[in-house]
Write an enzyme that holds these catalytic residues in place. Sequence first.
Site, PDB file in Angstrom:
ATOM      1  N   THR A  92     -18.299  -2.060   0.715  1.00 12.47           N
ATOM      2  CA  THR A  92     -18.454  -3.514   0.729  1.00 12.47           C
ATOM      3  C   THR A  92     -17.093  -4.133   1.045  1.00 12.47           C
ATOM      4  OG1 THR A  92     -17.987  -3.735  -1.639  1.00 12.47           O
ATOM      5  CG2 THR A  92     -20.295  -3.458  -0.999  1.00 12.47           C
ATOM      6  N   PRO A  94       2.350   3.916   4.479  1.00 12.10           N
ATOM      7  CA  PRO A  94       3.186   2.996   5.267  1.00 12.10           C
ATOM      8  C   PRO A  94       2.675   2.731   6.677  1.00 12.10           C
ATOM      9  CG  PRO A  94       4.300   5.103   4.929  1.00 12.10           C
ATOM     10  CD  PRO A  94       3.098   5.105   4.045  1.00 12.10           C
ATOM     11  N   ASP A 119       0.855  -1.182   0.000  1.00  9.20           N
ATOM     12  CA  ASP A 119       0.000   0.000   0.000  1.00  9.20           C
ATOM     13  C   ASP A 119       0.892   1.234   0.000  1.00  9.20           C
ATOM     14  OD1 ASP A 119      -3.171   0.482   0.637  1.00  9.20           O
ATOM     15  OD2 ASP A 119      -1.948   2.141   1.380  1.00  9.20           O
ATOM     16  N   HIS A 161     -19.538  -6.197 -15.281  1.00 10.48           N
ATOM     17  CA  HIS A 161     -19.858  -6.109 -13.857  1.00 10.48           C
ATOM     18  C   HIS A 161     -20.537  -4.771 -13.582  1.00 10.48           C
ATOM     19  CE1 HIS A 161     -19.524  -6.086  -9.533  1.00 10.48           C
ATOM     20  NE2 HIS A 161     -18.738  -5.023  -9.560  1.00 10.48           N
TER      21      HIS A 161
END
EC number: 1.1.1.27
Length: 344
Positions: A258, A65, A62, A203
Amino acid sequence: AGDASSGFFRAVADGCPITHTSCSAPHRRLTKVSVIGAGNVGMAIAQTILTQNLADEIALVDALPDKLRGEALDLQHAAAFLPRVRIVSGTDAAVTKNSDLIVVTAGARQIPGETRLNLLQRNVALYRKIVPPVAEHSPDALLLVVSNPVDVLTYVAWKLSGFPASRVIGSGTNLDSSRFRFLVAEHLDVSAQDVQAYMVGEHGDSSVAIWSSISVGGMPALKSLRDSHRSFDEAALEGIRRAVVGGAYEVIGLKGYTSWAIGYSVASLATSLLRDQRRVHPVSVLAAGFHGISDGHEVFLSLPARLGRAGVLGVAEMDLTEAEAAQLRRSAKTLWENCQLLGL
């Protein structure tokens, strides 16, 4: 580690000394899964993969940090209650080296008033930073895209990775189909595990419900209901379709995002891929040449695909009605036009 363990354990008769390097366990190739993006979705996926014992090592990546370190520590502190899994983290793609499966959940968030095209272009810019490095560090990996809009970003990941299309997969309508099965099961008062039903195509709002695919206990559901004069009318069908399409919006409206359902959905895909189960899932695959979609249109959308350790092992040729096929082709055309604007 060997010196420390010798203080607690003693070798059996005729066995190697505890610290002897030749006494290691028989060689077994370890399984590594990397999750790019440590947000709500990424961490739900990591947690589900961890608890289902699908990997020997999980790498988290990510751009933040401190949050990343906190998430990794939070999982590591549960080690006594979980399968033995090495958890590593970092902001650099090098931590993903030699991954078997790379799950990409990172994506740019839409700014109020932002056009769809501008959002796509920002996501492409983000993917240019993410995909080439992870592909370089794990050239034999499977790449599973979860970020939305998933079909376009799966195409982007395919182009940027240089991987064959069989090794680049989008989570697609796997979760939509789970919602579909749940709602059909609720209507018929059976277990969702005994229901087969597929949503395919793009989708999101334009996904296509394949009503003829519904079976319960191996019996075609609609035909059986009509033969027994039980109710499953057009209004009920349309209500189920709307509920499937609106399912994510309802959850987001209630809790803000979600996470758990997509976590379990991705874990089911990871199980089929990493354990070579050859199960059929509706996932976003290169759809050119299927159901009248032009061979020249390199678009990814969801079709039932057989998944195994090598990725997509084949796509099922569904028996669609003309209306269903036409809707699928319309989605493909729209996706193709969007992809052409990205200049990849």
